[in-house]
Design a protein around this motif. Structure first.
Motif, PDB file in Angstrom:
ATOM      1  N   ARG A 152     -11.257 -56.398  15.475  1.00 28.37           N
ATOM      2  CA  ARG A 152     -12.459 -57.237  15.389  1.00 28.37           C
ATOM      3  C   ARG A 152     -13.286 -56.938  14.146  1.00 28.37           C
ATOM      4  O   ARG A 152     -13.808 -57.847  13.496  1.00 28.37           O
ATOM      5  CB  ARG A 152     -13.305 -57.041  16.645  1.00 28.37           C
ATOM      6  N   VAL A 153     -13.429 -55.678  13.803  1.00 34.48           N
ATOM      7  CA  VAL A 153     -14.212 -55.313  12.621  1.00 34.48           C
ATOM      8  C   VAL A 153     -13.518 -55.818  11.351  1.00 34.48           C
ATOM      9  O   VAL A 153     -14.167 -56.331  10.432  1.00 34.48           O
ATOM     10  CB  VAL A 153     -14.424 -53.795  12.556  1.00 34.48           C
ATOM     11  N   SER A 154     -12.202 -55.698  11.319  1.00 36.04           N
ATOM     12  CA  SER A 154     -11.443 -56.157  10.150  1.00 36.04           C
ATOM     13  C   SER A 154     -11.547 -57.663   9.981  1.00 36.04           C
ATOM     14  O   SER A 154     -11.683 -58.172   8.856  1.00 36.04           O
ATOM     15  CB  SER A 154      -9.976 -55.742  10.283  1.00 36.04           C
ATOM     16  N   LEU A 155     -11.494 -58.399  11.086  1.00 31.81           N
ATOM     17  CA  LEU A 155     -11.631 -59.849  10.992  1.00 31.81           C
ATOM     18  C   LEU A 155     -13.036 -60.234  10.544  1.00 31.81           C
ATOM     19  O   LEU A 155     -13.208 -61.171   9.745  1.00 31.81           O
ATOM     20  CB  LEU A 155     -11.303 -60.505  12.333  1.00 31.81           C
ATOM     21  N   ALA A 156     -14.041 -59.512  11.014  1.00 28.20           N
ATOM     22  CA  ALA A 156     -15.409 -59.785  10.582  1.00 28.20           C
ATOM     23  C   ALA A 156     -15.560 -59.540   9.079  1.00 28.20           C
ATOM     24  O   ALA A 156     -16.274 -60.285   8.390  1.00 28.20           O
ATOM     25  CB  ALA A 156     -16.385 -58.915  11.363  1.00 28.20           C
ATOM     26  N   ALA A 157     -14.897 -58.517   8.555  1.00 32.19           N
ATOM     27  CA  ALA A 157     -14.958 -58.241   7.115  1.00 32.19           C
ATOM     28  C   ALA A 157     -14.290 -59.360   6.321  1.00 32.19           C
ATOM     29  O   ALA A 157     -14.784 -59.778   5.265  1.00 32.19           O
ATOM     30  CB  ALA A 157     -14.302 -56.899   6.813  1.00 32.19           C
ATOM     31  N   ILE A 158     -13.155 -59.843   6.814  1.00 32.51           N
ATOM     32  CA  ILE A 158     -12.473 -60.963   6.157  1.00 32.51           C
ATOM     33  C   ILE A 158     -13.356 -62.202   6.180  1.00 32.51           C
ATOM     34  O   ILE A 158     -13.478 -62.927   5.179  1.00 32.51           O
ATOM     35  CB  ILE A 158     -11.116 -61.232   6.844  1.00 32.51           C
ATOM     36  N   ARG A 159     -14.000 -62.445   7.309  1.00 35.76           N
ATOM     37  CA  ARG A 159     -14.886 -63.604   7.420  1.00 35.76           C
ATOM     38  C   ARG A 159     -16.042 -63.502   6.419  1.00 35.76           C
ATOM     39  O   ARG A 159     -16.409 -64.496   5.770  1.00 35.76           O
ATOM     40  CB  ARG A 159     -15.412 -63.735   8.844  1.00 35.76           C
TER      41      ARG A 159
END
Length: 317
Positions: A152-159
């Motif tokens: 989830r944190v990695s996807l938030a960073a990509i977003r």
């Protein structure tokens, strides 16, 4: 044009730096580690820069005075465990947030006209049904709204990266969503950095469940070619930089083993894999979805030397 390649010593920099030089650009390549020899040998001017240090970024951008910035900053290491995905990507996630913000701020300060940033496509796609959808996702679809807890944190960073770059009104911002890299300089390469090939050869990368999850690959040479094309053409926005054929885990892992002359991979049930690789790893192997490259080919005028992973595994490793 004057091009600042932030992260020239990363996985793609091995192929991208000489490709930019060959295209006639005046390239400045940054590195944090101090290993400048490879950048200079490739024909670029090496610069020291720490992407997490605002002043360091500003200094490098002011020295290069680029027309275009290419943001390829990552901090990847061997031994990434899907069960601890966010932990293992912690520094890369900071570079996708803080590093992106530092580079955009510096770009505006010196009047950079075009900004390219590295993102990813694959497990980030919305999943449709067990076994993975056979319809590749395009750039109009949102990112996965229900990622595994480990990512989830990695996807938030990509977003954050994608929104910050594409929302820029004063800079032409392009986000290149690369698929899984293979070839020189990547984890899918021969030599000491080829972690994935070593795992396949040692039968440590099994097929989980039915292996229905799909992964979109791209050879490093083709990823570099798309990036060079995006320096000069393409409207601001998102671009999937992947090959023509998303690959099921049940196909690409055995094919890679065969290309390496290794024994076929083991098969393990989902219930046994979940405690070892977490929900993120299980999703990747069973329900992940591939991506379409139609927009990049059409709008960037991009052609691939290795149009599918089948050709690339056999000829491009």
């Amino acid at each position: 044009m004057r091009v600042l390649l932030a992260g020239a010593s990363g996985a793609l920099g091995h192929s991208l730096t000489p490709a930019l030089v060959a295209a006639g650009h005046d390239v400045f390549g940054t590195t944090r580690s101090g290993n400048t020899d490879a950048i200079a040998t490739a024909g670029a001017t090496p610069l020291q820069m720490d992407g997490l240090d605002r002043d360091s970024v500003r200094s490098a951008v002011e020295e290069a005075k680029p027309d275009v910035i290419i943001h390829q900053l990552t901090s990847l290491r061997a031994g990434i465990n899907p069960k601890n995905f966010d932990r293992d990507f912690a520094t890369t996630n900071r570079l996708r947030i803080e590093g992106t913000d530092h580079l955009l701020e510096a770009a505006r300060a010196v009047g950079v006209s075009r900004f390219l940033a590295q993102s990813f496509t694959g497990w980030t796609n919305p999943r449709t049904g067990f076994g993975g959808s056979s319809v590749p996702a395009d750039e109009n679809e949102p990112l996965d709204s229900q990622p595994a807890k480990e990512s989830r944190v990695s996807l938030a960073a990509i977003r954050h990266l994608e929104e910050a770059v594409t929302a820029a009104s004063d800079i032409e911002g392009l986000v290149l969503r690369y698929g899984g890299f293979y070839g020189p300089g990547t984890g899918f390469a021969h030599g000491e950095d080829g972690e994935m090939l070593a795992m396949v050869q040692a039968r440590k990368l099994p097929v989980v469940g039915a292996g229905g999850g799909r992964m979109s690959f791209v050879h490093a040479v083709d990823a570099a070619a798309a990036t060079v094309a995006a320096v000069e053409r393409g409207a601001p926005g998102l671009y999937n930089v992947v090959d023509d054929e998303p690959a099921r885990a049940s196909e690409w892992i055995p094919a890679l083993a065969a290309a390496l002359g290794a024994k076929p991979p083991r098969h393990v049930p989902v219930w046994l894999a979940r405690p070892l690789i977490g929900e993120h790893g299980v999703n990747w192997m069973t329900t992940s979805r591939g991506s379409s490259n139609a927009k990049a080919k059409r709008e960037l005028g991009w052609t691939l030397a290795y149009p599918t992973w089948r050709v690339g595994f056999a000829e491009g490793l």
